[in-house]
Structures are given as structure tokens and as C-alpha cells.
Design an enzyme around this catalytic site. Structure first.
Site, mmCIF file in Angstrom:
data_model
loop_
_atom_site.group_PDB
_atom_site.id
_atom_site.type_symbol
_atom_site.label_atom_id
_atom_site.label_comp_id
_atom_site.label_asym_id
_atom_site.label_seq_id
_atom_site.Cartn_x
_atom_site.Cartn_y
_atom_site.Cartn_z
ATOM 1 N N ILE A 1 0.830 -1.202 0.000
ATOM 2 C CA ILE A 1 0.000 0.000 0.000
ATOM 3 C C ILE A 1 0.865 1.252 0.000
ATOM 4 C CG2 ILE A 1 -1.707 1.329 1.294
ATOM 5 C CD1 ILE A 1 -2.867 -1.328 2.279
ATOM 6 N N ASP B 1 11.134 2.499 6.327
ATOM 7 C CA ASP B 1 10.722 1.120 6.559
ATOM 8 C C ASP B 1 11.851 0.426 7.293
ATOM 9 O OD1 ASP B 1 8.437 -0.838 4.862
ATOM 10 O OD2 ASP B 1 9.972 -1.772 6.093
ATOM 11 N N ASP C 1 -8.820 6.288 9.770
ATOM 12 C CA ASP C 1 -9.771 5.271 9.320
ATOM 13 C C ASP C 1 -9.832 4.079 10.268
ATOM 14 O OD1 ASP C 1 -11.572 4.161 7.283
ATOM 15 O OD2 ASP C 1 -9.962 2.734 6.872
ATOM 16 N N GLU D 1 -13.064 -0.226 18.113
ATOM 17 C CA GLU D 1 -14.055 -0.020 17.068
ATOM 18 C C GLU D 1 -15.323 -0.794 17.392
ATOM 19 O OE1 GLU D 1 -12.265 -1.115 13.374
ATOM 20 O OE2 GLU D 1 -10.724 0.454 13.469
ATOM 21 N N HIS E 1 -13.331 2.598 9.211
ATOM 22 C CA HIS E 1 -12.530 1.465 8.743
ATOM 23 C C HIS E 1 -12.982 1.019 7.351
ATOM 24 C CE1 HIS E 1 -9.910 -2.029 10.450
ATOM 25 N NE2 HIS E 1 -9.688 -1.866 9.159
ATOM 26 N N GLY F 1 -11.102 1.763 4.451
ATOM 27 C CA GLY F 1 -10.004 1.933 3.501
ATOM 28 C C GLY F 1 -10.095 0.990 2.312
#
Length: 411
Positions: free
Chosen positions: A162, A181, A264, A269, A292, A294
């Protein structure tokens, strides 16, 4: 040859949470007729009842498959997570019950990347704030704080599938891309790596997060990290809810240190749509909060449905665990005219020898075999030639081997 496995028309498949119909189509195309689609998430007794006679289970992100639920679902032999994340399943408990778990790590990549790019533009132009003002009757056309994204620096934390897709899209819009990263990654286009997270935070106008949920990433964007970000920068989290300290983020927004945020995913949740949602980020100007979603596009869900269903079919049909997140990967080419035996066991010495004694003691030829183990579990796939008839006791003796977790027969 005897019919040793459960016939496909008797294998019950339960897909929860509105899994896309493309998954059902895959199962039907491979001869699995008993497929049930359930629109919402389940929990407690209702979930346990659905699992009681299921063989294959598919969920998305809201259904929680705990160790007790997995233990009670005695017929379930594989699980599909029709999403990227798998933290809603007790993966260790599933492995120790001989149940591989599959997911779709790449199918919604484009959908998430597009949402992030859209949010970058909306936040740069302060659209959430202007939209809220217009919705309450206030016509404010001032340009204060509204900027183009061209020429701005985008910092990407996590340069996987992504993150790298976001990189390509952002560069096409004229942004300068930096990334960080923990693993060396090949830069796409003109993106440049940063030597540290702190360096990325300090020079980025926009920071977007694309990291998995691990002990190392939990709380990685807290008060200290937020303070390292540029004055007036914006933060986007479409990764995992526990990566960001939302209390600290709310404070950074209210103080004016950050100019906006899009979130998001959240630490907590709602499990169902009728449950209330609460967050410290509610009511703050220039903030986008989404539930959520995405990867929630028709295209992504259709792709996810196909990808996960195909992995489940391969495991059910031939025992392949390629793509399983909690299991050793085993794939043995299918040989015509053979009966395939799948033996999952605790990783203790002597199991393979015991398995082979069951076959050799009946003059059954092993035409192909593959064994792999991890610290806990071993998985051996054996293709057997010879005359198999009812009453030989092959399954009984395989199940009697010390350390056996699960035995299946395919033909």
C-alpha cells in the site's frame, strides 16, 4: 477406491459480515454447494451456534474468533479472513487445533491508496472544515491554510504494497516522496528513503502510516513523535488503530501544531453498526474520521472474495497451505489416481516414521510426500497408491499416532 473424505456437497461454508458474493461464486464453481452468506457480524452464543456444524468459516474484521470459540467449533478445518488483518482470530489457538487461516494481503491495495490520496487533497484544502461550515449555513471562502499538494513532501511510514502504491500516485500529483521502513525496500520513481522515523517526521508536510500491528508499531506515533512533525503538517492513519495515540493526536490538533488528520482505524471499534462510536478526535476542525473503510470498495471486496475463497478451496481440495498466516506452507502437486492424506500433529520426534508405518504395514505405496514443521506443529501431505478399501483402519491408526491433531483424506 473408497470415498474417504467429506463429499463437497456436505461441506458447510459460512461467510459472515457481508463477504462479497464473488466468494460464493468461487465455491460454487468448484462444486461446493452448501454456502451460507450472513450479512452482519455475530458474537457470543449466536456465533457459536453458526460455527457448530461449519467446516469452512469466512469473516471480515468485526467477528472475533477466540480460543474458546475455535475449540468449540470441532468441524471447522480452515478459516478465511476476507480482509488484510488477522488479529481478530486467535492464530495460535487455530494452529494448535490444526486450522490454517488465510487472508487477502494485497487485494484492496489500490482502494486504500486512493482513499489516502483523496484525504491528502481534502486536508490540504481544509475541505472537512469548510464542508462543516457550509452545512451549518456559514459561507466562508477565506483561503487561509488552504494549499496545493504539488511540491509538498509526503512521508510514508511503511513502504509495502500500500505504501509504495501511495508513493506512485502521490509522485504523479507532483509531491516529493520520502519513506521509512525497517526493511530495505526498492524505491519506486523518485521516492527517497529516510534514515529514521524521526527524520521523516521532521521533513514531511504529510505523514501517512502503512504498517502492520506488531509490538514494535503499537503506539509508535505518540506525543513525542507528533511533536517531531512539522508545524502545520497533517497525519493520516489507514494502517492499524493502536499505531497512533489518539489522545495525543487530538491534543496536537487542538493546539494547532498539526493542521489536520484523517483516521480510518481506531484502538477500539464498534463490533456492530448499531453500537455507538466515540473518539477524542470527534468535533475537531479539519479532521476526517471514517469507519474502517479503507478497502471498502466494490472492486476491492470482489477481489478479496475471490482471492480468499480460492485459497480456502485449494486447501480443502488438495491441502495446500500456501498463503496461510499461521501455518507452515505446504503444497504437493496433485497426482491422478492417488489418495491424499493430510496429517497435522504436534512437532514431536517420530511422527513421520509412525505415519509411514501405517502405510507400509498395509503395502500402500507412497507416491509423494512433503513434511514441514514449525516450533509447534508439523504438517505432512502424503499421496498414496494401492488398493484402499473400507475397513482397513488407515484413518483410525493415523489418528492414534501420539501427537496427532487432525487427519483428513482427499481423493
Amino acid at each position: 477406491m473408497a470415498r474417504l473424505s467429506v463429499p463437497k456437497d456436505r461441506i458447510r461454508i459460512v461467510l459472515l459480515e457481508g463477504v462479497h458474493a464473488s466468494a460464493r461464486d468461487v465455491f460454487l464453481a468448484h462444486g461446493y454447494e452448501n454456502v451460507e452468506l450472513v450479512s452482519g457480524a455475530l458474537d457470543g452464543a449466536a456465533l457459536q451456534a453458526r460455527l457448530a456444524d461449519a467446516h469452512i468459516v469466512g469473516i471480515r474484521s468485526r467477528t472475533k474468533l477466540t480460543a474458546p470459540l475455535i475449540a468449540a467449533a470441532e468441524r471447522v478445518f480452515c478459516i478465511g479472513c476476507f480482509c488484510i488483518g488477522t488479529n481478530q482470530v486467535d492464530l495460535q489457538a487455530a494452529k494448535l487445533r490444526g486450522i490454517p487461516v488465510f487472508n487477502a494481503p494485497y487485494s484492496n491495495t489500490r482502494s486504500v491508496a486512493e482513499l489516502v490520496i483523496g484525504e491528502i487533497i481534502m486536508l490540504a484544502r481544509r475541505v472537512p472544515e469548510k464542508s462543516a461550515q457550509a452545512a451549518t449555513g456559514h459561507w466562508r471562502k477565506d483561503v487561509s491554510g488552504a494549499r496545493e499538494i504539488r511540491g509538498k513532501t509526503l512521508g510514508i511510514v511503511g513502504y509495502g504494497h500500500i505504501g509504495s502504491q501511495v508513493s506512485v500516485l502521490a509522485e504523479g500529483l507532483g509531491m516529493h516522496v520520502r519513506y521509512f521502513d525497517i526493511v530495505d525496500k526498492l524505491a519506486l520513481g523518485n521516492a527517497q528513503p529516510c534514515p529514521s522515523l524521526d527524520a521523516l517526521l521532521a521533513e514531511s508536510d504529510v505523514v501517512t502510516l502503512h504498517v502492520p500491528a506488531t509490538p514494535a508499531t503499537r503506539g509508535m506515533i505518540g506525543a513525542r513523535a507528533l511533536a517531531r512533525m512539522k508545524q502545520g503538517a497533517v497525519l493520516i492513519n489507514a494502517a492499524r488503530g493502536d499505531v497512533v495515540d489518539v489522545e495525543a493526536l487530538a491534543e496536537a490538533l487542538r493546539s494547532g501544531h498539526l493542521a489536520g488528520a484523517a483516521v480510518d482505524v481506531f484502538p477500539s471499534e464498534p463490533a456492530r453498526e448499531d453500537e455507538p462510536f466515540s473518539s477524542p478526535l470527534q468535533g475537531i476542525a479539519n479532521v476526517i474520521l471514517t469507519p474502517h473503510i479503507g478497502g471498502s470498495t466494490e472492486e476491492a471486496q470482489a477481489s478479496i472474495g475471490r482471492e480468499v475463497a480460492e485459497k480456502l478451496v485449494r486447501y480443502s481440495d488438495n491441502g495446500s497451505t500456501v498463503g496461510a498466516v499461521n501455518f507452515v506452507e505446504v503444497s504437493l502437486p496433485v497426482q491422478a489416481g492417488m489418495t491424499r492424506f493430510l496429517h497435522i500433529h504436534r512437532n514431536v520426534p517420530g511422527v513421520l516414521a509412525a505415519v509411514n508405518r501405517v502405510f507400509s504395514g498395509r503395502a500402500l505405496n507412497i507416491a509423494g510426500q512433503y513434511l514441514r514443521t514449525d516450533a509447534d506443529v508439523g504438517y505432512v501431505v502424503s499421496d498414496i497408491g494401492g488398493d484402499l478399501v473400507e475397513g482397513m483402519g488407515v484413518r483410525r491408526d493415523l489418528e492414534a499416532i501420539e501427537g496427532t491433531i487432525r487427519v483428513r483424506f482427499l481423493y
